[in-house]
Scaffold this active site. Structure first.
Site, mmCIF file in Angstrom:
data_model
loop_
_atom_site.group_PDB
_atom_site.id
_atom_site.type_symbol
_atom_site.label_atom_id
_atom_site.label_comp_id
_atom_site.label_asym_id
_atom_site.label_seq_id
_atom_site.Cartn_x
_atom_site.Cartn_y
_atom_site.Cartn_z
ATOM 1 N N LYS A 117 2.221 -1.501 1.638
ATOM 2 C CA LYS A 117 1.377 -0.361 1.256
ATOM 3 C C LYS A 117 0.395 -0.088 2.384
ATOM 4 O O LYS A 117 -0.290 -0.996 2.851
ATOM 5 C CB LYS A 117 0.624 -0.694 -0.036
ATOM 6 C CG LYS A 117 -0.296 0.398 -0.499
ATOM 7 C CD LYS A 117 -0.788 0.134 -1.913
ATOM 8 C CE LYS A 117 -2.204 -0.393 -1.922
ATOM 9 N NZ LYS A 117 -2.680 -0.632 -3.311
ATOM 10 N N LEU A 118 0.345 1.165 2.808
ATOM 11 C CA LEU A 118 -0.548 1.566 3.895
ATOM 12 C C LEU A 118 -1.722 2.335 3.320
ATOM 13 O O LEU A 118 -1.533 3.312 2.587
ATOM 14 C CB LEU A 118 0.196 2.458 4.883
ATOM 15 C CG LEU A 118 1.471 1.882 5.502
ATOM 16 C CD1 LEU A 118 2.204 2.980 6.289
ATOM 17 C CD2 LEU A 118 1.134 0.709 6.419
ATOM 18 N N LYS A 119 -2.920 1.928 3.663
ATOM 19 C CA LYS A 119 -4.092 2.712 3.291
ATOM 20 C C LYS A 119 -4.149 3.929 4.216
ATOM 21 O O LYS A 119 -3.940 3.795 5.443
ATOM 22 C CB LYS A 119 -5.359 1.872 3.440
ATOM 23 C CG LYS A 119 -5.440 0.698 2.463
ATOM 24 C CD LYS A 119 -5.732 1.158 1.042
ATOM 25 C CE LYS A 119 -6.063 -0.032 0.151
ATOM 26 N NZ LYS A 119 -6.381 0.400 -1.239
ATOM 27 N N SER A 129 -1.063 -4.955 1.068
ATOM 28 C CA SER A 129 -1.815 -3.723 1.265
ATOM 29 C C SER A 129 -2.484 -3.833 2.629
ATOM 30 O O SER A 129 -3.267 -4.751 2.859
ATOM 31 C CB SER A 129 -2.858 -3.616 0.151
ATOM 32 O OG SER A 129 -3.720 -2.531 0.388
ATOM 33 N N ASP A 182 -4.534 4.742 -9.896
ATOM 34 C CA ASP A 182 -5.275 3.477 -9.869
ATOM 35 C C ASP A 182 -6.675 3.761 -10.437
ATOM 36 O O ASP A 182 -6.921 3.585 -11.643
ATOM 37 C CB ASP A 182 -5.334 2.959 -8.414
ATOM 38 C CG ASP A 182 -6.184 1.722 -8.215
ATOM 39 O OD1 ASP A 182 -6.854 1.280 -9.159
ATOM 40 O OD2 ASP A 182 -6.200 1.168 -7.083
ATOM 41 N N ASP A 234 -1.753 4.508 -0.080
ATOM 42 C CA ASP A 234 -2.881 4.564 -1.012
ATOM 43 C C ASP A 234 -4.014 5.324 -0.346
ATOM 44 O O ASP A 234 -4.548 4.898 0.677
ATOM 45 C CB ASP A 234 -3.333 3.135 -1.360
ATOM 46 C CG ASP A 234 -4.410 3.111 -2.437
ATOM 47 O OD1 ASP A 234 -4.826 4.202 -2.891
ATOM 48 O OD2 ASP A 234 -4.826 2.001 -2.825
ATOM 49 N N GLU A 236 -0.390 6.583 -3.956
ATOM 50 C CA GLU A 236 -1.383 6.054 -4.891
ATOM 51 C C GLU A 236 -2.697 6.830 -4.777
ATOM 52 O O GLU A 236 -3.222 7.022 -3.681
ATOM 53 C CB GLU A 236 -1.602 4.566 -4.567
ATOM 54 C CG GLU A 236 -2.434 3.831 -5.589
ATOM 55 C CD GLU A 236 -2.527 2.346 -5.253
ATOM 56 O OE1 GLU A 236 -1.665 1.830 -4.497
ATOM 57 O OE2 GLU A 236 -3.466 1.696 -5.743
ATOM 58 N N LEU A 272 -9.151 -7.637 -3.483
ATOM 59 C CA LEU A 272 -9.520 -8.713 -2.548
ATOM 60 C C LEU A 272 -10.114 -9.905 -3.303
ATOM 61 O O LEU A 272 -11.093 -10.520 -2.855
ATOM 62 C CB LEU A 272 -10.496 -8.240 -1.464
ATOM 63 C CG LEU A 272 -10.230 -6.923 -0.746
ATOM 64 C CD1 LEU A 272 -11.154 -6.785 0.467
ATOM 65 C CD2 LEU A 272 -8.795 -6.766 -0.311
ATOM 66 N N LYS A 316 -5.050 -2.999 -12.911
ATOM 67 C CA LYS A 316 -5.932 -4.081 -12.467
ATOM 68 C C LYS A 316 -6.730 -4.507 -13.697
ATOM 69 O O LYS A 316 -7.527 -3.694 -14.210
ATOM 70 C CB LYS A 316 -6.898 -3.590 -11.383
ATOM 71 C CG LYS A 316 -6.222 -3.189 -10.081
ATOM 72 C CD LYS A 316 -7.210 -2.525 -9.135
ATOM 73 C CE LYS A 316 -6.536 -2.179 -7.800
ATOM 74 N NZ LYS A 316 -7.350 -1.237 -6.997
ATOM 75 N N GLY A 373 -4.849 -5.122 -6.437
ATOM 76 C CA GLY A 373 -5.790 -6.178 -6.058
ATOM 77 C C GLY A 373 -7.121 -5.593 -5.628
ATOM 78 O O GLY A 373 -7.223 -4.419 -5.259
#
Ligand code: MG
Length: 375
Positions: free
Chosen positions: A168-170, A143, A245, A195, A220, A299, A269, A297
Site C-alpha cells: 500500500k502506497l501513501k 503500508s 477507513d 491510501d 483508500e 503504527l 481498525k 494499522g
C-alpha cells in the site's frame, strides 16, 4: 458462535500510562509526519490477571477528532472511575457506561479492548477464540509512507522480496500518478493499493479516474474523513473499488456506506471504531453485503498489534491487513514476544488473551506518566 460466559469479572484496579516510543524511520502521510509514537496504555487488573489496551489516537486531532489529552481526560474523569471496583459479565456489559459519552471511539476502544484481553484470559481462551475467529496466522501487507519516488521503489522491492502480500502506497495530490506509473511498471503483478488519507475532493475527479489504469486493489479514503455521500458519487465514476477507513467509525457508518455503494472494501481498525464488538458488527454487515474487510494499522506497539492480529482471524478478513512486523517500526517493542511476519504471514500469538506479555523494565524506560485507579 455463542458468547462464552463466566461469573462477573471484578476490576480491582487500573493503571493508565502514557508511553513514548521512537520510530525507526519517520512515517509521512498526507496529513503530516510522525517521528515518534506517543500512546496511552491501559492495564486492567482482576484477581491476579491483567488485560491490556493501547490507544490509537494522536497527540493532536489530525487523523480523527480525538487526541491524547481528550482521551486521558475521559479515562480519568469518567470511564475508569466507572469501571474500577465494579464487575462485568462480558464485554457487552461495558456499553452502558460508554454510550452516554459522544464520540471518542478510540478512547472507548482502549478500555473495551483491555477488558476483552482480561476477560479472555479469565476464560483461559485466546482472544481469537473469544471473538469467534480461528487460524494460526494471518496474511499481511505493508503500508509505505510518502517519500522520494526512487526510495519508495526500493522499499517496494524489498518488501515484495520479503513476501508481503500487498503493498500500500501513501499518496497525496502531487505525489500520485508519477509514483504509480513507476511502481506499476516495475511491479506489474504485485497486489497494490493506495491510501490518500482524505487528501482529495470531487474537484479532483478527472485525476482520480486516471487511477483506474493501474489495476489497484482499491483506493483508500480519497475524500473527507467525515464524508460518505461524496465517496458514493466518486465510486459511480471509478472502476477501482473505494475502501473507506476514516469515514467508518461505527456500524451505522458502515451500513450507510454499504447501502449507498460508497465503499466496496472496508478497512476495520478496532481502535478507531470503539473496540472489538463494533469491529465484529462491521465485519458481519460487510459479510452480509459480500464486501471483504481487512485490518488497518495505526503504527501500534505490541499490545495494539496483538489485538489486531487476533481480530484479523475472523472469516471476512479476506484481504491482507497492515499488521506487518513490529521491527519495521521500533528498535525494541514493549512486549517480550516478537510480532514478526514471515513470507507475508503473521503468526497469531498463542496463549490466553492477546498472548503477549509486557517487558516491564523497558516499559518503565519509555513511560512518560503513570496514573493508578483503585478503590
Ligand atoms: Mg488508511
Amino acid at each position: 458462535m455463542p458468547t462464552p460466559t463466566r461469573s462477573p469479572l471484578k476490576i480491582d484496579s487500573a493503571e493508565l500510562r502514557l508511553i513514548r516510543l521512537k520510530l525507526l524511520n519517520p512515517f509521512t502521510i498526507s496529513v503530516g509526519t510522525m517521528t515518534e509514537k506517543l500512546f496511552p496504555l491501559l492495564i486492567l487488573k482482576s484477581d491476579g490477571l491483567e488485560g491490556y489496551g493501547e490507544g490509537v489516537m494522536d497527540p493532536l486531532p489530525d487523523f480523527l477528532e480525538e487526541s491524547i489529552p481528550s482521551a486521558m481526560n475521559l479515562m480519568r474523569e469518567v470511564l475508569l472511575p466507572a469501571v474500577v471496583g465494579h464487575s462485568f459479565a462480558n464485554p457487552e456489559a461495558l456499553a452502558p457506561l460508554m454510550t452516554p459519552w459522544r464520540g471518542h471511539q478510540m478512547t472507548k476502544a482502549t478500555l473495551e479492548m483491555a477488558f476483552w484481553d482480561l476477560w479472555a484470559k479469565s476464560l483461559d481462551l485466546p482472544l481469537k477464540t473469544a471473538l469467534g475467529g480461528a487460524g494460526e496466522a494471518i496474511p499481511v501487507g505493508v503500508s509505505l509512507g510518502i517519500g522520494p519516488i526512487e526510495q519508495t521503489l526500493e522499499r517496494v522491492r524489498s518488501h515484495v522480496e520479503q513476501g508481503y502480500k500487498r503493498i500500500k502506497l501513501k499518496i497525496m495530490p502531487g505525489h500520485d500518478i508519477k509514483l504509480l506509473e513507476k511502481v506499476r511498471s516495475a511491479f506489474p503483478d504485485t497486489a497494490l493499493s493506495v491510501d490518500a488519507n482524505t487528501s482529495y475532493s470531487l474537484a479532483d475527479m478527472a485525476l482520480l479516474r486516471r487511477f483506474d489504469a493501474f489495476s489497484l486493489d482499491y483506493i483508500e479514503q480519497p475524500l473527507a474523513w467525515d464524508d460518505i455521500h461524496d465517496h458514493a458519487t466518486l465510486q459511480q465514476r471509478l472502476s477501482t473499488p473505494i475502501c473507506l477507513d476514516e469515514s467508518i467509525r461505527s456500524v451505522q457508518h458502515a451500513r450507510h456506506a454499504l447501502q449507498t455503494d460508497a465503499t466496496r472494501i472496508v478497512n476495520i481498525k478496532a481502535g478507531r471504531v470503539g473496540g472489538h464488538l463494533e469491529s465484529r458488527k462491521i465485519h458481519d454487515i460487510c459479510e452480509a453485503y459480500n464486501v471483504p474487510v481487512w485490518c488497518g494499522g495505526m503504527l501500534e506497539a505490541g499490545i495494539g498489534r496483538a489485538h489486531n492480529i487476533h481480530l484479523s482471524t475472523l472469516s471476512n478478513f479476506r484481504k491482507p491487513g497492515d499488521t506487518s512486523s513490529a521491527s519495521r517500526y521500533f528498535a525494541r517493542d514493549i512486549v517480550h514476544e516478537k510480532l514478526e511476519a514471515k513470507d507475508g504471514l503473521m503468526p497469531v500469538p498463542s496463549g490466553p488473551g492477546i498472548g503477549v506479555t509486557l517487558d516491564r523494565s523497558f516499559l518503565d524506560e519509555v513511560t512518560v506518566s503513570t496514573e493508578t485507579f483503585s478503590r
